[in-house]
Scaffold this motif. Structure first.
Motif, PDB file in Angstrom:
ATOM      1  N   PRO A  79       0.791  -1.226   0.000  1.00 51.98           N
ATOM      2  CA  PRO A  79       0.000   0.000   0.000  1.00 51.98           C
ATOM      3  C   PRO A  79       0.826   1.281   0.000  1.00 51.98           C
ATOM      4  O   PRO A  79       0.271   2.370  -0.138  1.00 51.98           O
ATOM      5  N   LEU A  80       2.171   1.174   0.178  1.00 52.94           N
ATOM      6  CA  LEU A  80       2.983   2.369   0.374  1.00 52.94           C
ATOM      7  C   LEU A  80       4.116   2.548  -0.627  1.00 52.94           C
ATOM      8  O   LEU A  80       4.478   3.679  -0.949  1.00 52.94           O
ATOM      9  N   LEU A  81       4.695   1.455  -1.114  1.00 53.26           N
ATOM     10  CA  LEU A  81       5.893   1.532  -1.942  1.00 53.26           C
ATOM     11  C   LEU A  81       5.794   0.613  -3.145  1.00 53.26           C
ATOM     12  O   LEU A  81       4.951  -0.283  -3.196  1.00 53.26           O
ATOM     13  N   ILE A  82       6.678   0.835  -4.114  1.00 55.07           N
ATOM     14  CA  ILE A  82       6.884  -0.157  -5.159  1.00 55.07           C
ATOM     15  C   ILE A  82       7.432  -1.401  -4.465  1.00 55.07           C
ATOM     16  O   ILE A  82       8.352  -1.309  -3.646  1.00 55.07           O
ATOM     17  N   PRO A  83       6.904  -2.588  -4.728  1.00 52.52           N
ATOM     18  CA  PRO A  83       7.401  -3.799  -4.059  1.00 52.52           C
ATOM     19  C   PRO A  83       8.895  -3.998  -4.274  1.00 52.52           C
ATOM     20  O   PRO A  83       9.440  -3.644  -5.324  1.00 52.52           O
ATOM     21  N   GLY A  84       9.559  -4.569  -3.263  1.00 51.55           N
ATOM     22  CA  GLY A  84      11.013  -4.712  -3.293  1.00 51.55           C
ATOM     23  C   GLY A  84      11.554  -5.383  -4.538  1.00 51.55           C
ATOM     24  O   GLY A  84      12.579  -4.964  -5.084  1.00 51.55           O
ATOM     25  N   LEU A  85      10.887  -6.432  -5.029  1.00 49.45           N
ATOM     26  CA  LEU A  85      11.375  -7.149  -6.205  1.00 49.45           C
ATOM     27  C   LEU A  85      11.339  -6.305  -7.467  1.00 49.45           C
ATOM     28  O   LEU A  85      12.013  -6.629  -8.445  1.00 49.45           O
ATOM     29  N   LEU A  86      10.558  -5.234  -7.455  1.00 49.12           N
ATOM     30  CA  LEU A  86      10.422  -4.393  -8.648  1.00 49.12           C
ATOM     31  C   LEU A  86      11.080  -3.032  -8.462  1.00 49.12           C
ATOM     32  O   LEU A  86      10.891  -2.139  -9.281  1.00 49.12           O
ATOM     33  N   GLN A  87      11.864  -2.871  -7.408  1.00 49.14           N
ATOM     34  CA  GLN A  87      12.512  -1.584  -7.160  1.00 49.14           C
ATOM     35  C   GLN A  87      13.819  -1.455  -7.923  1.00 49.14           C
ATOM     36  O   GLN A  87      14.569  -2.415  -8.051  1.00 49.14           O
ATOM     37  N   LEU A 110      -2.904  -1.877 -10.429  1.00 49.35           N
ATOM     38  CA  LEU A 110      -3.059  -0.809  -9.438  1.00 49.35           C
ATOM     39  C   LEU A 110      -4.401  -0.972  -8.743  1.00 49.35           C
ATOM     40  O   LEU A 110      -5.382  -1.411  -9.356  1.00 49.35           O
ATOM     41  N   VAL A 111      -4.423  -0.621  -7.479  1.00 49.96           N
ATOM     42  CA  VAL A 111      -5.636  -0.764  -6.668  1.00 49.96           C
ATOM     43  C   VAL A 111      -6.154   0.620  -6.307  1.00 49.96           C
ATOM     44  O   VAL A 111      -5.378   1.519  -5.952  1.00 49.96           O
ATOM     45  N   ALA A 112      -7.452   0.794  -6.418  1.00 46.71           N
ATOM     46  CA  ALA A 112      -8.070   2.081  -6.109  1.00 46.71           C
ATOM     47  C   ALA A 112      -7.710   2.519  -4.691  1.00 46.71           C
ATOM     48  O   ALA A 112      -7.742   1.721  -3.745  1.00 46.71           O
ATOM     49  N   ALA A 113      -7.342   3.777  -4.544  1.00 42.43           N
ATOM     50  CA  ALA A 113      -6.924   4.308  -3.245  1.00 42.43           C
ATOM     51  C   ALA A 113      -8.037   4.235  -2.207  1.00 42.43           C
ATOM     52  O   ALA A 113      -7.776   4.312  -1.002  1.00 42.43           O
ATOM     53  N   SER A 114      -9.270   4.067  -2.658  1.00 48.68           N
ATOM     54  CA  SER A 114     -10.408   3.994  -1.731  1.00 48.68           C
ATOM     55  C   SER A 114     -10.512   2.639  -1.040  1.00 48.68           C
ATOM     56  O   SER A 114     -11.311   2.464  -0.121  1.00 48.68           O
ATOM     57  N   CYS A 115      -9.683   1.670  -1.453  1.00 50.16           N
ATOM     58  CA  CYS A 115      -9.718   0.340  -0.844  1.00 50.16           C
ATOM     59  C   CYS A 115      -9.054   0.381   0.531  1.00 50.16           C
ATOM     60  O   CYS A 115      -7.831   0.559   0.643  1.00 50.16           O
ATOM     61  N   VAL A 116      -9.834   0.222   1.575  1.00 41.69           N
ATOM     62  CA  VAL A 116      -9.286   0.310   2.935  1.00 41.69           C
ATOM     63  C   VAL A 116      -8.823  -1.049   3.464  1.00 41.69           C
ATOM     64  O   VAL A 116      -8.108  -1.114   4.464  1.00 41.69           O
ATOM     65  N   THR A 117      -9.196  -2.120   2.793  1.00 43.11           N
ATOM     66  CA  THR A 117      -8.865  -3.463   3.280  1.00 43.11           C
ATOM     67  C   THR A 117      -7.365  -3.671   3.408  1.00 43.11           C
ATOM     68  O   THR A 117      -6.890  -4.323   4.322  1.00 43.11           O
ATOM     69  N   GLU A 168      -4.698 -21.172   9.276  1.00 37.02           N
ATOM     70  CA  GLU A 168      -5.641 -20.098   9.603  1.00 37.02           C
ATOM     71  C   GLU A 168      -5.132 -18.728   9.153  1.00 37.02           C
ATOM     72  O   GLU A 168      -5.873 -17.925   8.573  1.00 37.02           O
ATOM     73  N   VAL A 169      -3.849 -18.474   9.410  1.00 36.62           N
ATOM     74  CA  VAL A 169      -3.262 -17.189   9.023  1.00 36.62           C
ATOM     75  C   VAL A 169      -3.217 -17.058   7.502  1.00 36.62           C
ATOM     76  O   VAL A 169      -3.564 -16.006   6.941  1.00 36.62           O
ATOM     77  N   VAL A 170      -2.782 -18.132   6.832  1.00 35.34           N
ATOM     78  CA  VAL A 170      -2.709 -18.104   5.366  1.00 35.34           C
ATOM     79  C   VAL A 170      -4.089 -17.856   4.770  1.00 35.34           C
ATOM     80  O   VAL A 170      -4.237 -17.064   3.822  1.00 35.34           O
ATOM     81  N   ALA A 171      -5.111 -18.489   5.314  1.00 35.63           N
ATOM     82  CA  ALA A 171      -6.477 -18.297   4.819  1.00 35.63           C
ATOM     83  C   ALA A 171      -6.918 -16.843   4.990  1.00 35.63           C
ATOM     84  O   ALA A 171      -7.580 -16.270   4.105  1.00 35.63           O
ATOM     85  N   GLN A 172      -6.558 -16.222   6.119  1.00 35.12           N
ATOM     86  CA  GLN A 172      -6.911 -14.822   6.354  1.00 35.12           C
ATOM     87  C   GLN A 172      -6.234 -13.904   5.338  1.00 35.12           C
ATOM     88  O   GLN A 172      -6.862 -12.968   4.818  1.00 35.12           O
ATOM     89  N   ILE A 173      -4.957 -14.180   5.042  1.00 28.72           N
ATOM     90  CA  ILE A 173      -4.232 -13.344   4.087  1.00 28.72           C
ATOM     91  C   ILE A 173      -4.776 -13.545   2.678  1.00 28.72           C
ATOM     92  O   ILE A 173      -4.910 -12.575   1.914  1.00 28.72           O
ATOM     93  N   TRP A 174      -5.110 -14.789   2.338  1.00 32.70           N
ATOM     94  CA  TRP A 174      -5.721 -15.032   1.023  1.00 32.70           C
ATOM     95  C   TRP A 174      -7.035 -14.255   0.887  1.00 32.70           C
ATOM     96  O   TRP A 174      -7.318 -13.665  -0.163  1.00 32.70           O
ATOM     97  N   SER A 175      -7.838 -14.270   1.928  1.00 37.46           N
ATOM     98  CA  SER A 175      -9.110 -13.545   1.899  1.00 37.46           C
ATOM     99  C   SER A 175      -8.867 -12.049   1.714  1.00 37.46           C
ATOM    100  O   SER A 175      -9.572 -11.381   0.934  1.00 37.46           O
ATOM    101  N   ARG A 176      -7.867 -11.534   2.420  1.00 34.05           N
ATOM    102  CA  ARG A 176      -7.537 -10.112   2.289  1.00 34.05           C
ATOM    103  C   ARG A 176      -7.052  -9.805   0.873  1.00 34.05           C
ATOM    104  O   ARG A 176      -7.435  -8.794   0.277  1.00 34.05           O
ATOM    105  N   TYR A 177      -6.208 -10.696   0.327  1.00 35.27           N
ATOM    106  CA  TYR A 177      -5.694 -10.500  -1.029  1.00 35.27           C
ATOM    107  C   TYR A 177      -6.841 -10.460  -2.043  1.00 35.27           C
ATOM    108  O   TYR A 177      -6.890  -9.584  -2.922  1.00 35.27           O
ATOM    109  N   ASP A 178      -7.755 -11.423  -1.943  1.00 34.59           N
ATOM    110  CA  ASP A 178      -8.882 -11.477  -2.887  1.00 34.59           C
ATOM    111  C   ASP A 178      -9.745 -10.222  -2.788  1.00 34.59           C
ATOM    112  O   ASP A 178     -10.228  -9.703  -3.809  1.00 34.59           O
ATOM    113  N   THR A 179      -9.941  -9.719  -1.576  1.00 35.73           N
ATOM    114  CA  THR A 179     -10.750  -8.509  -1.386  1.00 35.73           C
ATOM    115  C   THR A 179     -10.059  -7.297  -2.004  1.00 35.73           C
ATOM    116  O   THR A 179     -10.693  -6.459  -2.658  1.00 35.73           O
TER     117      THR A 179
END
Length: 279
Positions: A109-117, A198-205, A239-250
């Motif tokens: 949400p803040l920077l160009i990802p490290g692999l693409l810097q 790119l993700v819309a800046a209005s996405c708070v998730t 459980e943690v992986v499932a939560q992150i996947w859900s966040r990613y999909d959202t």
């Protein structure tokens, strides 16, 4: 910098590697700066490796076997070190997880990802850490640039990159550096195994943190790397992986289509070029 404190080699594989490095270095009468000259590694970094504070790079390991005339001794220690979970979360991800990934999904949400810097952009990011020294900046930069070899691997992993749209406008560095970074982002996005949206800046998730999801081969469970201001967390806990996947999909549901994202990135180039006085 010249201090050499005692290190118990029995505290872990990294400590054992460090103690062996120090023993072999002293056996042939090399100082840390002299070993640094032969390995293109800073004396400060060598000190940290010897104290078990930093992992060695594969190139450094190979060079040590050559310098000390050893038949793969340090290579074997290095392989053992990789097979044993270490205390540093970033080392596990860098050496154990990322190189074995067949698919990488990232959100930032803040920077160009490290692999693409680019190198210049990454240097500016690292300089922002409180109390960091120029030597530490360069050490971190070397590690980040080595990670980018993943993009050239054959076959490369599939990469799905989600970035907040405002990242293109954030003046992390001077306008010339930002111009180079955005140009490079366009270049990487054109590769067949890389998808950048790119993700819309209005996405708070996704505002809470950046994260990565690694899919591994051979049916092994997915692993996630969730970053924070202090450190990251790496886990394959279901459980943690499932939560992150859900966040990613959202988050991805709020992403612009790939072709529109690429157009938006391309449109950002002349904006930074004008600020840099290039047009």
């Amino acid at each position: 910098m010249g201090r050499e404190r005692h290190l118990d080699p029995n505290t872990g594989p990294r400590a054992f590697f460090g103690s062996e490095l120090r023993r072999c270095r002293k056996r042939i009468g090399l100082s840390q700066p002299q070993l640094g000259e032969r390995t293109t590694c800073s004396p400060d970094m060598i000190g940290k490796i010897e104290r078990g504070e930093r992992p060695p790079s594969p190139e450094f390991v190979q060079k040590c076997d050559e310098i000390f005339g050893l038949d793969g001794h340090f290579h074997r220690l290095y392989q053992f070190m990789l097979q044993t979970p270490g205390p540093a979360w970033f080392t596990r991800w860098l050496e154990e997880i990322e190189p074995q990934a067949t698919v990488l999904r990232t959100w930032d949400p803040l920077l160009i990802p490290g692999l693409l810097q680019t190198e210049d952009y990454a240097r500016c990011v690292f300089r922002g850490a409180p109390g960091i020294t120029p030597e530490e900046v360069e050490e971190r930069l070397q590690i980040r640039m080595r990670r980018k070899a993943l993009l050239e691997r054959e076959p490369p992993p599939m990469m799905w990159i989600l970035i907040d749209e405002y990242v293109l406008q954030r003046p992390v560095a001077d306008p010339e550096t930002m111009t180079g970074q955005v140009r490079y982002l366009v270049e990487v996005a054109q590769r067949p195994h890389v998808t950048v949206q790119l993700v819309a800046a209005s996405c708070v998730t996704g505002m809470m943190s950046a994260f990565m999801i690694a899919q591994l081969s051979d049916g092994r469970p997915d692993v996630v790397n969730v970053e924070s201001s202090a450190e990251g967390r790496i886990t394959a806990d279901h459980e943690v992986v499932a939560q992150i996947w859900s966040r990613y999909d959202t988050i991805r549901a709020s992403a612009y289509p790939e072709h529109l994202s690429r157009q938006m990135i391309e449109e950002a180039i002349p904006v930074w070029e004008r600020r840099a006085g290039l047009i």
